[in-house]
Design an enzyme around this catalytic site. Structure first.
Site, PDB file in Angstrom:
ATOM      1  N   HIS A 209      33.325  31.689 -21.474  1.00 18.98           N
ATOM      2  CA  HIS A 209      34.129  32.653 -22.221  1.00 18.98           C
ATOM      3  C   HIS A 209      35.596  32.616 -21.798  1.00 18.98           C
ATOM      4  CE1 HIS A 209      35.371  36.202 -24.280  1.00 18.98           C
ATOM      5  NE2 HIS A 209      35.417  36.975 -23.207  1.00 18.98           N
TER       6      HIS A 209
ATOM      7  N   SER B 258      39.939  37.634 -25.180  1.00 17.28           N
ATOM      8  CA  SER B 258      38.907  38.659 -25.168  1.00 17.28           C
ATOM      9  C   SER B 258      39.519  40.034 -25.485  1.00 17.28           C
ATOM     10  CB  SER B 258      38.184  38.641 -23.821  1.00 17.28           C
ATOM     11  OG  SER B 258      36.966  39.340 -23.872  1.00 17.28           O
TER      12      SER B 258
END
Length: 377
Positions: free
Chosen positions: A345, A151
């Site tokens: 995620h 990320s």
């Protein structure tokens, strides 16, 4: 779709069917109670140390966790709001697969790292931090290094590689961050951050929330990772900042499950006025205050990623995350891509085995290292 866009911005919750709604009770269903107690870093890493680097007239101190003594270095960069501990379970797995060393660092303003200017989270500054830490660890002759980032950390990994802050760079691995979807998500990110509880009554409470909200789908990883995301704060438990629905749901669940007698003592203890004065926990970093840097992390990221000359691996939780530049680049064979379904995620936390297998195969294929004896089976 809008919920999915949040995923590439920060280490955020994935969309979970039937997830926790406001005011709902958090049930675990039948069966034994799950253990949400925190796990120590030492169960997954061999060494924890603080590395000092020069910063103008002062020194910044970066918290480092490491394992291994031979082979290339895997330099791990965590997502926004997380810490090096998010790589704990992955580290134990990858070290069992291939000959390598692992170095996971708390980025500035995260975890237990302390820097003079906690508010400068620009991509340029954070990329320079990575280079300084590598130099502090290895001097002028660093070993071969592969940077792996998740990320926000994936964006910083790309900026670090593109700026040549790590001269011995072997390869680059980016986990679930793509410019297109990340940029699309920026407008709604503040709303997402406001939807999270501001405080927790304990670390266990924070771990439980992370699992039940779907932020981390692997309870083992949550038990070691969340320790690096929250900190004590002197604030009454009755504070308006406390998420009422989460607290009540967890307490009610405890009362239902612990009627056997053992926790009567625990509940009485919690009812004690003196206990209620104890610290609650809050997030270590207020991500909402870093908004001015968000665009700089992700804008131009795809072309920057493609411009890096080293072998590249992109691991995604869903193929829908690919933007135009990466789609073309992937068709041209400029990088290797692997989609790991059934993950949120936080791919490396939800499925550390799958991420380790993908990375180990990639590194062996490029002759960066070799499998350990007995693997693959």
């Amino acid at each position: 779709m809008e919920k999915q866009l949040h995923l590439n911005m920060l280490a955020s919750r994935p969309p979970v069917p039937g997830g926790l709604q406001s005011g709902s009770k958090m049930r675990m269903g039948p069966g034994r109670k799950r253990d949400f107690s925190p796990l120590p870093w030492s169960q997954y890493f061999e060494v924890m140390e603080d590395v000092e680097v020069d910063n103008e007239n002062s020194k910044d101190t970066f918290r480092i966790y490491s394992s291994g003594s031979e082979g290339p270095v895997l330099l791990l960069l965590h997502g926004g709001g997380h810490s090096a501990l998010s790589w704990a379970v992955f580290t134990a797995v990858i070290c069992s697969r291939i000959h390598c060393r692992v170095v996971a660092m708390d980025l500035r303003a995260h975890g237990d790292t302390t820097v003079k200017n906690n508010e400068d989270l620009s991509a340029e500054t954070m990329a320079k931090d990575v280079g300084k830490v590598v130099e502090a660890l290895y001097g002028e002759a660093p070993p071969p290094i592969m940077i792996i980032g998740h990320s926000m950390g994936g964006a910083i990994a790309v900026h670090t590689a593109a700026a040549n802050h790590v001269p011995s760079l072997l390869g680059l691995c980016v986990i679930d961050v793509v410019e297109g979807t990340a940029m699309d998500a920026l407008n709604s990110m503040q709303n997402f951050l406001r939807s999270r509880p501001k405080t927790f009554k304990s670390v266990e409470n924070a771990i439980e929330w992370s699992v039940k909200s779907g932020q981390i789908r692997n309870i083992e990883s949550a038990r070691v990772s969340m320790v690096g995301q929250v900190k004590k704060c002197e604030e009454p438990l009755s504070s308006p900042g406390m998420s009422k629905s989460i607290t009540e749901g967890i307490i009610e669940e405890e009362e239902e499950e612990e009627e056997e007698g053992q926790s009567n003592h625990k509940r009485k203890k919690e009812d004690d006025p003196e206990v209620k004065k104890e610290s609650v926990y809050t997030w270590r970093i207020e991500l909402s205050k870093t908004e001015k840097y968000w665009e700089g992390w992700f804008k131009g990221l795809s072309s920057l990623f493609l411009s890096c000359s080293v072998p590249k691996l992109l691991l995604l939780a869903g193929v829908d995350r690919l933007d135009k530049d990466l789609t073309i680049g992937q068709m041209q064979g400029k990088f290797q891509m692997q989609v790991l379904p059934q993950c949120g995620h936080a791919v490396h936390e939800d499925a550390p085995d799958k991420v380790a297998d993908a990375l180990a195969t990639f590194m062996v294929r490029h002759k960066f290292t070799v499998f350990k004896e007995g693997f693959p089976w």
